[in-house]
Design an enzyme around this catalytic site. Sequence first.
Site, mmCIF file in Angstrom:
data_model
loop_
_atom_site.group_PDB
_atom_site.id
_atom_site.type_symbol
_atom_site.label_atom_id
_atom_site.label_comp_id
_atom_site.label_asym_id
_atom_site.label_seq_id
_atom_site.Cartn_x
_atom_site.Cartn_y
_atom_site.Cartn_z
ATOM 1 N N ARG A 191 0.819 -1.226 0.000
ATOM 2 C CA ARG A 191 0.000 0.000 0.000
ATOM 3 C C ARG A 191 0.848 1.270 0.000
ATOM 4 O O ARG A 191 0.427 2.293 0.534
ATOM 5 C CB ARG A 191 -0.961 0.043 1.199
ATOM 6 C CG ARG A 191 -2.061 -0.988 1.161
ATOM 7 C CD ARG A 191 -3.293 -0.466 0.434
ATOM 8 N NE ARG A 191 -4.225 -1.563 0.217
ATOM 9 C CZ ARG A 191 -5.324 -1.770 0.927
ATOM 10 N NH1 ARG A 191 -5.642 -0.944 1.878
ATOM 11 N NH2 ARG A 191 -6.107 -2.788 0.658
ATOM 12 N N ARG A 250 -6.273 11.205 -6.102
ATOM 13 C CA ARG A 250 -7.535 10.472 -5.941
ATOM 14 C C ARG A 250 -8.718 11.434 -6.057
ATOM 15 O O ARG A 250 -9.727 11.111 -6.695
ATOM 16 C CB ARG A 250 -7.529 9.787 -4.581
ATOM 17 C CG ARG A 250 -8.735 8.930 -4.286
ATOM 18 C CD ARG A 250 -8.516 8.341 -2.897
ATOM 19 N NE ARG A 250 -9.555 7.452 -2.439
ATOM 20 C CZ ARG A 250 -10.669 7.848 -1.865
ATOM 21 N NH1 ARG A 250 -10.934 9.133 -1.726
ATOM 22 N NH2 ARG A 250 -11.552 6.958 -1.440
HETATM 23 C C1 LIG Z 1 -8.314 -7.444 0.866
HETATM 24 C C2 LIG Z 1 -7.657 -6.570 -0.179
HETATM 25 C C3 LIG Z 1 -8.291 -5.520 -0.913
HETATM 26 N N1 LIG Z 1 -7.338 -4.982 -1.742
HETATM 27 C C4 LIG Z 1 -6.145 -5.632 -1.564
HETATM 28 C C5 LIG Z 1 -6.343 -6.647 -0.621
HETATM 29 C C6 LIG Z 1 -5.316 -7.675 -0.220
HETATM 30 C C7 LIG Z 1 -4.213 -7.139 0.588
HETATM 31 C C8 LIG Z 1 -4.627 -6.628 1.931
HETATM 32 O O1 LIG Z 1 -5.015 -7.470 2.765
HETATM 33 O O2 LIG Z 1 -4.463 -5.437 2.168
HETATM 34 C C9 LIG Z 1 -4.895 -5.419 -2.249
HETATM 35 C C10 LIG Z 1 -4.560 -4.077 -2.736
HETATM 36 N N2 LIG Z 1 -5.250 -2.905 -2.630
HETATM 37 C C11 LIG Z 1 -4.547 -1.911 -3.212
HETATM 38 C C12 LIG Z 1 -3.378 -2.470 -3.778
HETATM 39 C C13 LIG Z 1 -2.411 -1.695 -4.647
HETATM 40 C C14 LIG Z 1 -1.028 -1.979 -4.454
HETATM 41 C C15 LIG Z 1 -0.463 -1.568 -3.121
HETATM 42 O O3 LIG Z 1 -0.402 -0.351 -2.878
HETATM 43 O O4 LIG Z 1 -0.028 -2.450 -2.335
HETATM 44 C C16 LIG Z 1 -3.355 -3.811 -3.447
HETATM 45 C C17 LIG Z 1 -2.292 -4.860 -3.719
HETATM 46 C C18 LIG Z 1 -4.934 -0.498 -3.272
HETATM 47 C C19 LIG Z 1 -6.008 -0.020 -2.395
HETATM 48 N N3 LIG Z 1 -7.218 -0.629 -2.152
HETATM 49 C C20 LIG Z 1 -7.980 0.180 -1.359
HETATM 50 C C21 LIG Z 1 -7.249 1.367 -1.066
HETATM 51 C C22 LIG Z 1 -7.759 2.552 -0.280
HETATM 52 C C23 LIG Z 1 -8.738 3.232 -1.198
HETATM 53 C C24 LIG Z 1 -8.903 4.698 -1.034
HETATM 54 O O5 LIG Z 1 -8.117 5.475 -1.599
HETATM 55 O O6 LIG Z 1 -9.906 5.062 -0.404
HETATM 56 C C25 LIG Z 1 -6.019 1.253 -1.734
HETATM 57 C C26 LIG Z 1 -4.905 2.274 -1.782
HETATM 58 C C27 LIG Z 1 -9.379 -0.102 -0.933
HETATM 59 C C28 LIG Z 1 -9.678 -1.483 -0.473
HETATM 60 N N4 LIG Z 1 -9.478 -2.606 -1.179
HETATM 61 C C29 LIG Z 1 -9.819 -3.702 -0.425
HETATM 62 C C30 LIG Z 1 -10.297 -3.245 0.809
HETATM 63 C C31 LIG Z 1 -10.750 -4.136 1.942
HETATM 64 C C32 LIG Z 1 -10.252 -1.853 0.770
HETATM 65 C C33 LIG Z 1 -10.836 -0.913 1.768
HETATM 66 C C34 LIG Z 1 -10.031 -0.837 2.986
HETATM 67 C C35 LIG Z 1 -9.276 0.427 2.961
HETATM 68 O O7 LIG Z 1 -9.924 1.467 2.772
HETATM 69 O O8 LIG Z 1 -8.039 0.393 3.194
HETATM 70 C C36 LIG Z 1 -9.704 -5.092 -0.853
#
Ligand SMILES: Cc1c2[nH]c(c1CCC(=O)O)Cc1[nH]c(c(CCC(=O)O)c1C)Cc1[nH]c(c(CCC(=O)O)c1C)Cc1[nH]c(c(C)c1CCC(=O)O)C2
Length: 345
Positions: A23, A36
């Site tokens: 992330r 964003r």
């Molecule tokens: C379960 C899962 C998801 N997404 C992901 C997983 C598996 C890894 C983990 O356990 O963290 C993986 C993921 N999500 C994102 C990436 C991009 C690469 C990286 O930066 O690592 C990767 C590899 C961007 C993201 N994916 C998300 C964000 C935040 C979104 C925002 O800008 O609001 C990012 C940068 C959103 C997301 N996406 C997901 C959730 C549960 C959420 C919401 C939770 C949160 O808000 O942090 C599903």
Amino acid sequence: MTKTILRALAGETLPTPPIWMMRQAGRYLPEYRATRAQAGDFLSLCYNPELAAEVTLQPIRRYGFDAAILFADILLLPQALGLDLWFVTGEGPRLSTIQTDADLAALNPVDAIHDTLNPVYETVKILSRELPSETTLIGFAGAPWTVATYMIAGRGTKDQGPAHALKAENRKLFEGILDVLTQGTIEYLTKQVEAGAEVVKLFDSWAGSLEGDDFRKYALEPARIITQEMKARFPGLPVIAFPRQAGEGYIGFHAATGADCVAVDDSVTPEWAAQHVQVSGCVQGNLASSHMVTGGDALVRETQRVVKAFLKGPHIFNLGHGITPDADPENVQLMIDTVRSTVTA
Ligand SMILES: Cc1c2[nH]c(c1CCC(=O)O)Cc1[nH]c(c(CCC(=O)O)c1C)Cc1[nH]c(c(CCC(=O)O)c1C)Cc1[nH]c(c(C)c1CCC(=O)O)C2
């Protein structure tokens, strides 16, 4: 000279571990929040190749990480298979669910996913042109079990209860969902590699809730199939597997799947992981991401501890899980400086 991440993935023990952060493009960075906002919302950002490439590059410019990870999300694949996907601010993802044989049959065929996912491949192409020559580009997908937990529940859950329930009640349907995801993941990763991804990583965030034979069948086996098929299609392609919170399940995961690197979370100590996991190949991890919030002496001490625990074998420094939005960007710099100055002699 070969890129440091690729050297570690090939099994080389380096004097200083290469470093990137899960992330690393995220809300803790003001420049991410600005881009964003420009995109409108998270999914619009994922599907806008210029802006998705921009946020991927931001942490590389700011910190000089050794790897960039494609900016996208593991839930884009279920969306491409035909499920509705949206994000509720402050709560997380929501999806239309799969609960019956008819729901499964109604999914798009696997080869139709690219209609939706083409912008992601476009992002990869931009990145492979624009990244510094020493930076490795990592593509990724969710592992079938983790993605299935969201498709079955329609949201994130603490204990993955709905997916475990479907597995108990209708194993054939449950396995059918995993099979579609396994095939879809292979096709999705294939296009990422064709577009320029140099490494692929499989995120199995909920692997830790699978026990015993279930772990073998639904975490290890899909990772093995995907890894083997990707390596058959792209000989020499390095694969990172992340069966998060697998505990004892981390032991032997390299050999059983063929993954070049196993990423470990911080529910195991680096000393334990060095002894039980790094003996079989490269490891990635595993500083607790809370240090990016709290900083200070504890951050420095624990960072040095992770570096030292893994210094006798191939290691890629990372957090145990993604950095959180409340992290302080200065703590990230302190971590990097500490990794790069820890004397490993
Ligand atoms: C379960 C899962 C998801 N997404 C992901 C997983 C598996 C890894 C983990 O356990 O963290 C993986 C993921 N999500 C994102 C990436 C991009 C690469 C990286 O930066 O690592 C990767 C590899 C961007 C993201 N994916 C998300 C964000 C935040 C979104 C925002 O800008 O609001 C990012 C940068 C959103 C997301 N996406 C997901 C959730 C549960 C959420 C919401 C939770 C949160 O808000 O942090 C599903």
